[in-house]
Design an enzyme around this catalytic site. Structure first.
Site, PDB file in Angstrom:
ATOM      1  CE  LYS A   1      32.586  50.728  43.034  1.00  0.00           C
ATOM      2  NZ  LYS A   1      31.282  50.089  42.928  1.00  0.00           N
TER       3      LYS A   1
ATOM      4  CG  HIS B   1      60.322  27.379  36.364  1.00  0.00           C
ATOM      5  ND1 HIS B   1      61.528  26.726  36.360  1.00  0.00           N
ATOM      6  CD2 HIS B   1      59.385  26.452  36.036  1.00  0.00           C
ATOM      7  CE1 HIS B   1      61.335  25.456  36.010  1.00  0.00           C
ATOM      8  NE2 HIS B   1      60.037  25.268  35.811  1.00  0.00           N
TER       9      HIS B   1
ATOM     10  CD  GLU C   1      33.541  41.712  44.608  1.00  0.00           C
ATOM     11  OE1 GLU C   1      34.196  42.687  44.256  1.00  0.00           O
ATOM     12  OE2 GLU C   1      32.683  41.190  43.871  1.00  0.00           O
TER      13      GLU C   1
HETATM   14  O1  PA5 Z   1      30.472  40.534  42.234  1.00  0.00           O
HETATM   15  C1  PA5 Z   1      30.173  41.713  42.219  1.00  0.00           C
HETATM   16  O2  PA5 Z   1      29.077  42.123  42.645  1.00  0.00           O
HETATM   17  C2  PA5 Z   1      31.109  42.754  41.657  1.00  0.00           C
HETATM   18  O3  PA5 Z   1      32.343  42.217  41.317  1.00  0.00           O
HETATM   19  C3  PA5 Z   1      30.508  43.420  40.432  1.00  0.00           C
HETATM   20  O4  PA5 Z   1      30.269  42.458  39.462  1.00  0.00           O
HETATM   21  C4  PA5 Z   1      31.412  44.517  39.885  1.00  0.00           C
HETATM   22  O5  PA5 Z   1      31.716  45.447  40.891  1.00  0.00           O
HETATM   23  C5  PA5 Z   1      30.755  45.224  38.718  1.00  0.00           C
HETATM   24  O6  PA5 Z   1      29.543  45.774  39.124  1.00  0.00           O
HETATM   25  P1  PA5 Z   1      28.436  46.222  38.074  1.00  0.00           P
HETATM   26  O7  PA5 Z   1      27.991  45.026  37.332  1.00  0.00           O
HETATM   27  O8  PA5 Z   1      27.353  46.823  38.910  1.00  0.00           O
HETATM   28  O9  PA5 Z   1      29.080  47.228  37.165  1.00  0.00           O
END
Ligand code: PA5
Length: 435
Positions: free
Chosen positions: A423, A309, A288
């Site tokens: 989303k 495996h 990410e």
């Molecule tokens: O690293 C990040 O920002 C994301 O993976 C969030 O943690 C994830 O989308 C969850 O978001 P939130 O804590 O706003 O529900």
């Protein structure tokens, strides 16, 4: 003892190539440190091990004791950075079979995770399991608006209220969210739930050392003082702007050098099933943070020797676009010796008197040799043992490596604009007002 060791002799990359980044790394180091105090930036994690809310930390410990006393199960509702870090630490520090242990053996409530998918089967299975159990909820969402945890919270809050009544249910709900914004913050203010704050300048995937990770980790009976202590030691150790003396920055740059040689995939390999979720956390942290602007190393994970495996064939002989980062502990917490067998029908007597950790390490050495020969550059990162301090240090090490690596790559490692795309489509299809 905390001592993270990095060995990249088998990466095919010369230290001199890494040192060429000296000036660039120093500039990024200065920039990150300058931004770390800015409450409107997302670099607060850099100083978190020393610069955290001590009052809240004590409240986390008190709440953990309260949950331990009142509950068989803690439901952690969250997704992505709002649950992976906690799960990584809890699984690394617990029995592989904690779900089958009695509460006495486990010495803590069982931690179960929900709100990280939209499967009705998953939710219904969990509802069934909870029917005769005492439970509490820790709902975690920085934005406070993420669909998966919001739906799960609506469902399990209702179940909790039906089971205990509104007042007791209220005392069993713990909310971890933003200080000022979001639907979860509003709901929590209205209902008067115990609340913990995710600092403004710490993003989801960098938040495991805040209440996001610390409350569930403490409920699981894991020493969060030691976890923070390990992270603090790592903060001190990797504070040197000079890449020559900073192994963490060497790893960050090495990833970029390999990437520039078309090694676009990093395989995080572990030889310990308890590290499965640590690998999941790493995948999220790097994926990410770096995968944007049509750039970035694609992080994958393998649990070895299990996946030798299944994925082993591909790693050995598939497309040569990958490098492997092997994570292991040098000293095992427990061991088992292989006994002689009179008949030796399984042909294993050559291992008599050897222990399983020895065999596991030989499997690892043999695999590394094979992969390197097959054209997969190798990096080894090891900790002394699996304990709170070493895990805390490893968390900090990888967060810093990620911040540096993404910056060297030339992307902003602290945002995730791409996550919004699915989303928008989902909301439109669900006919959410405004979409
Ligand atoms: O690293 C990040 O920002 C994301 O993976 C969030 O943690 C994830 O989308 C969850 O978001 P939130 O804590 O706003 O529900």
């Amino acid at each position: 003892m905390v001592n993270i060791k990095i060995d990249y002799e088998k990466s095919g990359i010369d230290k001199k190539q890494i040192m060429e980044y000296k000036e660039k790394v120093e500039n990024i180091h200065k920039d990150l440190h300058r931004r770390a105090d800015d409450i409107d930036d997302f670099v607060g994690w850099l100083k978190l091990p020393e610069n955290y809310d001590k009052e809240e930390f004590d409240r986390i410990k008190k709440s953990a004791i309260k949950i331990q006393k009142s509950s068989d199960i803690l439901l952690v509702i969250g997704i992505g950075g709002s649950y992976l870090g906690a799960r990584a630490v809890i699984e690394a520090m617990s029995s592989n079979f904690s779900s089958l242990q009695s509460e006495k053996q486990r010495k803590a409530p069982q931690i179960l995770y929900v709100g990280n998918n939209l499967s009705p089967n998953y939710i219904n299975d969990l509802i069934e399991v909870l029917s005769d159990k005492d439970f509490s909820i820790n709902v975690i969402s920085k934005s406070g608006t993420t669909t998966e945890p919001a739906i799960a919270f609506r469902i399990f809050r209702e179940i909790l209220e039906n089971k205990y009544g509104i007042d007791e249910a209220r005392s069993r709900i713990y909310v971890t969210t933003d200080k000022k914004r979001g639907a979860l913050k509003t709901l929590s203010d209205n209902e008067g739930y115990e609340k913990f704050v995710i600092p403004d300048n710490v993003g989801g995937r960098f938040s495991v050392l805040t209440a996001v990770g610390l409350l569930p980790i403490a409920v699981a009976g894991i020493d969060i003082d030691k976890l923070m202590q390990g992270a603090r030691l790592a903060q001190d150790k990797y504070n040197d702007p000079n890449i020559k003396y900073n192994d963490c920055y060497q790893y960050a740059v090495l990833r970029n050098v390999l990437y520039n040689e078309n090694k676009t995939m990093e395989i995080f390999a572990n030889y310990e099933p308890k590290m499965h979720y640590f690998t999941e956390w790493l995948k999220q942290l790097f994926g990410e943070s770096e995968g944007k602007e049509s750039k970035g190393i694609f992080p994958v994970g393998v649990d070895l020797t299990t996946d030798l495996h299944s994925m082993g064939q591909y790693i050995q002989e598939g497309i040569r676009n990958m490098f492997e980062t092997v994570l292991y502990y040098r000293t095992t917490n427990s061991n088992i010796t292989i006994n002689a067998d009179d008949d030796n029908l399984d042909g294993l007597n050559y291992l008599t008197g050897k222990d399983l950790d020895y065999v596991n390490k030989k499997a690892m050495e043999g695999t590394i040799q094979a992969h390197v020969t097959g054209g997969v550059p190798n990096i080894e990162i090891s900790i002394e043992k699996l304990d709170e301090e070493n895990i805390g240090a490893l968390i900090y090490f990888f967060e810093l490596a990620c911040g540096m690596s993404g910056s060297v790559l030339g992307v902003n490692p602290f945002n995730q604009p791409g996550v919004e795309e699915y989303k928008k489509n989902m909301f439109k299809l669900l006919e959410k007002p405004g979409y």
